[in-house]
Every structure is written in C-alpha cells, then in structure tokens.
Design a protein around this motif. Structure first.
Motif, PDB file in Angstrom:
ATOM      1  N   TRP A 221     -10.536   6.430  -4.118  1.00  9.74           N
ATOM      2  CA  TRP A 221     -10.275   5.158  -4.796  1.00  9.74           C
ATOM      3  C   TRP A 221     -11.000   4.024  -4.087  1.00  9.74           C
ATOM      4  O   TRP A 221     -10.760   3.763  -2.904  1.00  9.74           O
ATOM      5  CB  TRP A 221      -8.773   4.895  -4.854  1.00  9.74           C
TER       6      TRP A 221
ATOM      7  N   ARG B 284       2.381   6.026  -2.734  1.00  9.44           N
ATOM      8  CA  ARG B 284       1.249   5.107  -2.762  1.00  9.44           C
ATOM      9  C   ARG B 284       0.228   5.426  -1.677  1.00  9.44           C
ATOM     10  O   ARG B 284      -0.963   5.558  -1.944  1.00  9.44           O
ATOM     11  CB  ARG B 284       1.749   3.660  -2.601  1.00  9.44           C
TER      12      ARG B 284
ATOM     13  N   ASN C  36      -7.776   1.906 -12.578  1.00  9.32           N
ATOM     14  CA  ASN C  36      -6.343   1.606 -12.518  1.00  9.32           C
ATOM     15  C   ASN C  36      -5.514   2.530 -13.408  1.00  9.32           C
ATOM     16  O   ASN C  36      -4.429   2.977 -13.025  1.00  9.32           O
ATOM     17  CB  ASN C  36      -6.106   0.152 -12.905  1.00  9.32           C
TER      18      ASN C  36
ATOM     19  N   PHE D 203      -5.393   5.986 -11.785  1.00 14.60           N
ATOM     20  CA  PHE D 203      -4.493   5.987 -10.627  1.00 14.60           C
ATOM     21  C   PHE D 203      -3.036   6.082 -11.081  1.00 14.60           C
ATOM     22  O   PHE D 203      -2.261   6.881 -10.552  1.00 14.60           O
ATOM     23  CB  PHE D 203      -4.699   4.714  -9.801  1.00 14.60           C
TER      24      PHE D 203
ATOM     25  N   SER E  44      -3.468   6.993  -2.283  1.00 14.31           N
ATOM     26  CA  SER E  44      -4.538   6.039  -1.981  1.00 14.31           C
ATOM     27  C   SER E  44      -5.551   6.596  -0.993  1.00 14.31           C
ATOM     28  O   SER E  44      -6.721   6.207  -1.016  1.00 14.31           O
ATOM     29  CB  SER E  44      -3.953   4.740  -1.411  1.00 14.31           C
TER      30      SER E  44
ATOM     31  N   TRP F 106      -2.860  -1.830  -4.169  1.00  8.25           N
ATOM     32  CA  TRP F 106      -2.304  -1.399  -5.456  1.00  8.25           C
ATOM     33  C   TRP F 106      -1.101  -2.239  -5.857  1.00  8.25           C
ATOM     34  O   TRP F 106      -0.786  -2.328  -7.046  1.00  8.25           O
ATOM     35  CB  TRP F 106      -1.944   0.079  -5.406  1.00  8.25           C
TER      36      TRP F 106
END
Length: 235
Positions: free
Chosen positions: A182, A58, A44, A47, A62, A195
């Motif tokens: 991810w 996003r 996390n 990211f 991702s 997310w």
C-alpha cells in the motif's frame, strides 16, 4: 449490514453520488464529477474490501509486502513482527478481492511508483536513508529470508514495520521501488495511521451526501475495527 457497507464504500471511497430510488431506498449513482479523490479510489476500495473479507487489523494489513500476498486458492501467513501479540497466523483472501488488489497494483500503485521514480524521490530517499534493497529471497526451514544487496539477511517473519518501509527492490530497468503493497499518492509506503484519515474523510463525504438529499438515515461511522466486527457478522 452488507448493503450499508456497499453504500459507504461506493459513496465515501468511490466518489459516487448518493440517490434515493423510487422505492425509497438509498443507492449509489454515477460518479460525482465534483469529487477530487479519484486518484486513490482504487487503492482505498481495495484496502477496505480486503479488510472486511480477511479480518486483518490495520497495522497487519498496512505492512503487507507484495510478496506476502497469497496466490488465488492459497493461504498466507501473517508475519509475527506485525501481528498483535506477535502471534503469527494463517489468513485467507477472497479470490475476487485478490483480483481487485491486483488491479490496484497494476494501475494506481504502478502510476504512483512511476511518478516517484520520474521525480527522483526514491534515489533521494536512498541518499539519506539506509534502505534495504533486495538482492533475493530464499527459504530456510520454512521461513522466507530477505537478502539485501549489502548481504544483510532478515527473516520476513521478524521484519517490523520500520524495516518493511525500508525494503525496496529494483525493477527491470534497475529503478528502485518499494516492496510494501500500500503506497501513498507520492509513492511512499502508506503508514497505518494514514488509513484513519481515509476512513474519516469517507465518513464525512457520506454524511454530506445524506445531508444534500435531506435523508433522515443515520450516517455510518466506519473504521478498520468496525470492518473486523463486520467480518465476524458475515461469518
């Protein structure tokens, strides 16, 4: 502001305790032993740091494949199929953040893949889903072509979110593993909407930490779009 982001990141995503120093300023302390989110903290934080230093959206971030991460000091090109308005563009990643992402790949991601392999999740998925298992990558007129074991060929620039989630490779032992960067704790590709839950949970944790020390400061409300604005502010 940078200090607010670091506070939110370390307390909300990293599980550190929130403290007020002798000068009256808020800061983060040692990891909170009561926090239960440590298994995904490296993922996390990597990211969020990647997003705030790259301005990737996003969905764009991702759906990155490991093969699409640039080498240190080099740029990478975002695939048209996952970019907004289907407009490919070049993006640059901070070298320090790339090192952090590499640590996530080696530790947190590697552990999630091993757990999934040992539980037989990938083989079970292959039995009910038409996976795209990598046979090799080749370049053709500047494009990277994914060649599946079935002979199917897909340009990575045109590979959409669903195709990327089905892209797997075999490791040195012949075991399947996802190609997307991810992954969830279960070793599956993390969907972009997942997310939202991560960021909202971090907001709640920071709000709870502020309340615990009776702080009057307003809790930051952070989401992927906020980090894009913050990137612009830094720039």
């Amino acid at each position: 502001m940078p200090a607010t982001y670091q506070l939110w990141r370390n307390v909300g995503l990293g599980g550190h305790a929130l403290e007020r120093g002798s000068d009256g300023r808020l800061s983060w302390g040692m990891p909170d032993p009561s926090w239960k989110g440590g298994v995904n903290s490296g993922r996390n934080q990597a990211f969020a740091d990647l997003m705030i230093t790259s301005a990737l959206r996003r969905r764009e971030q991702s759906t990155l494949l490991e093969e699409e991460l640039p080498a240190p000091g080099h740029d990478s090109r975002l695939a048209s199929a996952v970019a907004k308005f289907n407009r490919s563009r070049v993006f640059t990643l901070n070298p320090d953040v790339l090192t952090q992402v590499a640590r996530y790949q080696r530790l947190h991601r590697g552990a999630a893949v091993r757990r999934a392999q040992q539980a037989g999740r990938y083989e079970a998925l292959a039995s009910r889903t038409d996976l795209l298992v990598l046979d090799g990558l080749r370049r053709e007129r500047g494009a990277v072509i994914f060649v599946a074991e079935t002979g199917e060929e897909i340009s990575l620039d045109r590979a959409d979110q669903n195709q990327r989630a089905r892209m797997f490779r075999r490791d040195s032992r012949g075991e399947l593993e996802p190609m997307m960067l991810w992954l969830t704790e279960a070793g599956r590709p993390m969907p972009p909407r997942g997310w939202n839950d991560v960021f909202e949970a971090a907001d709640r944790r920071v709000a709870s930490a502020l309340q615990r020390i009776n702080a009057a400061e307003e809790c930051p409300q952070v989401n992927p779009h906020v980090l894009r604005f913050t990137f612009a502010l830094y720039l």
